[in-house]
Scaffold this motif. Structure first.
Motif, short mmCIF file in Angstrom:
data_model
loop_
_atom_site.label_atom_id
_atom_site.label_comp_id
_atom_site.label_asym_id
_atom_site.label_seq_id
_atom_site.Cartn_x
_atom_site.Cartn_y
_atom_site.Cartn_z
N ILE A 224 0.84 -1.21 0.00
CA ILE A 224 0.00 0.00 0.00
C ILE A 224 0.87 1.25 0.00
O ILE A 224 0.61 2.20 -0.74
N LEU A 225 1.92 1.24 0.81
CA LEU A 225 2.80 2.41 0.89
C LEU A 225 3.66 2.56 -0.37
O LEU A 225 3.87 3.68 -0.86
N SER A 226 4.12 1.45 -0.93
CA SER A 226 4.95 1.52 -2.13
C SER A 226 4.16 2.05 -3.33
O SER A 226 4.72 2.69 -4.23
N GLN A 227 2.85 1.76 -3.33
CA GLN A 227 1.99 2.22 -4.42
C GLN A 227 1.35 3.57 -4.12
O GLN A 227 0.55 4.07 -4.91
N ARG A 228 1.72 4.14 -2.98
CA ARG A 228 1.19 5.45 -2.56
C ARG A 228 -0.34 5.48 -2.55
O ARG A 228 -0.99 6.42 -3.02
N LEU A 229 -0.90 4.42 -1.99
CA LEU A 229 -2.36 4.30 -1.95
C LEU A 229 -2.98 4.95 -0.72
O LEU A 229 -4.20 5.14 -0.67
#
Length: 266
Positions: A224-229
């Motif tokens: 979630i954080l890597s995809q900036r969600l």
């Protein structure tokens, strides 16, 4: 027991036609069953086990095809067992409701969604199962499929526009939040690609990062954080960040990771 006569009638049919309980007992012994058991329990065992001929026999001698045990109907157990012929036979009975309520308000269609019974899911829809029903908590078929990582059924529901991809369930949760909580990254991505909104919060102000942290799924949190969600420092209605929730829920690995990435803990 499966050998038929010239009229395609086997021993089960003739035992039923004869109406003699001693013969019924004899027939059921071939299945390792006793007529002294409650007939509805025998029918549920047969439905779950995919034994259509035994289901027919039991209904013939008085088992209630619309009966329930512990909140779930014979049809629920048949769908769970996954045998199409049994499900078709049960739905041919006049007293069977395709939308019957089960435990916590779950329908047979929800059962098929949560267990990945795609063929049965399609069949139930064609036979008129109500796709818009929700359970006692407000969750629908997409919530169920998302919770149990059934990507194929999730994809089908989305492609056919069967329910709103951002529909609200129990406590205002979306299918995306459900997937995040259970750590199903593939389903999460599928929902996002098809319009699942990451900016929505539930009734308590929690987003998908809060839910993933509550579930303790480190890979999902990282994804979630890597995809900036989601904003790492978003706070819910109680002022809690994802790290605070992880700490309270004793998800230590998630907590440590979030803190290492700068998530606020006060």
């Amino acid at each position: 027991m499966s050998e038929d006569d010239n009229d395609c009638k086997n021993a089960l049919h003739w035992a039923c036609k004869g109406g003699h309980e001693s013969m019924w007992e004899c027939v059921l012994k071939q299945y390792g069953k006793s007529i002294r058991r409650v007939k509805i329990r025998l029918l549920i065992d047969a439905a779950f086990g995919g034994k259509k001929d035994l289901c027919e026999f039991l209904i013939c001698i008085g088992a209630n095809a619309s009966g329930h045990i512990k909140g779930n109907s014979v049809l629920h157990f048949a769908v769970l067992g996954g045998d199409m012929n049994v499900v078709k036979y049960l739905l041919s009975q006049d007293n069977i409701d395709i939308n019957c309520w089960g435990e916590a308000g779950m329908t047979p269609l929800m059962t098929s969604a949560m267990h990945g019974r795609r063929e049965l899911f399609d069949f139930l829809v064609r036979m008129g199962a109500n796709v818009s029903l929700v359970d006692d908590g407000g969750d629908n078929i997409l919530h169920y499929a998302s919770a149990y990582d059934e990507s194929e059924i999730v994809r089908y529901i989305i492609s056919e526009h069967i329910v709103d991809i951002n529909s609200r369930g129990e406590n205002g949760t979306t299918p995306l939040m459900t997937a995040a909580f259970h750590g199903h990254i593939a389903v999460l991505d599928l929902l996002v690609r098809n319009g699942g909104r990451t900016d929505i919060v539930d009734d308590n102000g929690r987003n998908i990062l809060h839910w993933a942290s509550s579930g303790g799924h480190l890979k999902t949190v990282k994804h979630i954080l890597s995809q900036r969600l989601a904003d790492i420092n978003a706070r819910d209605n109680n002022g809690e960040t994802a790290a605070m929730i992880a700490k309270r829920e004793r998800k230590s690995k998630v907590f440590q990771f979030l803190v290492s990435k700068g998530c606020l803990v006060k």
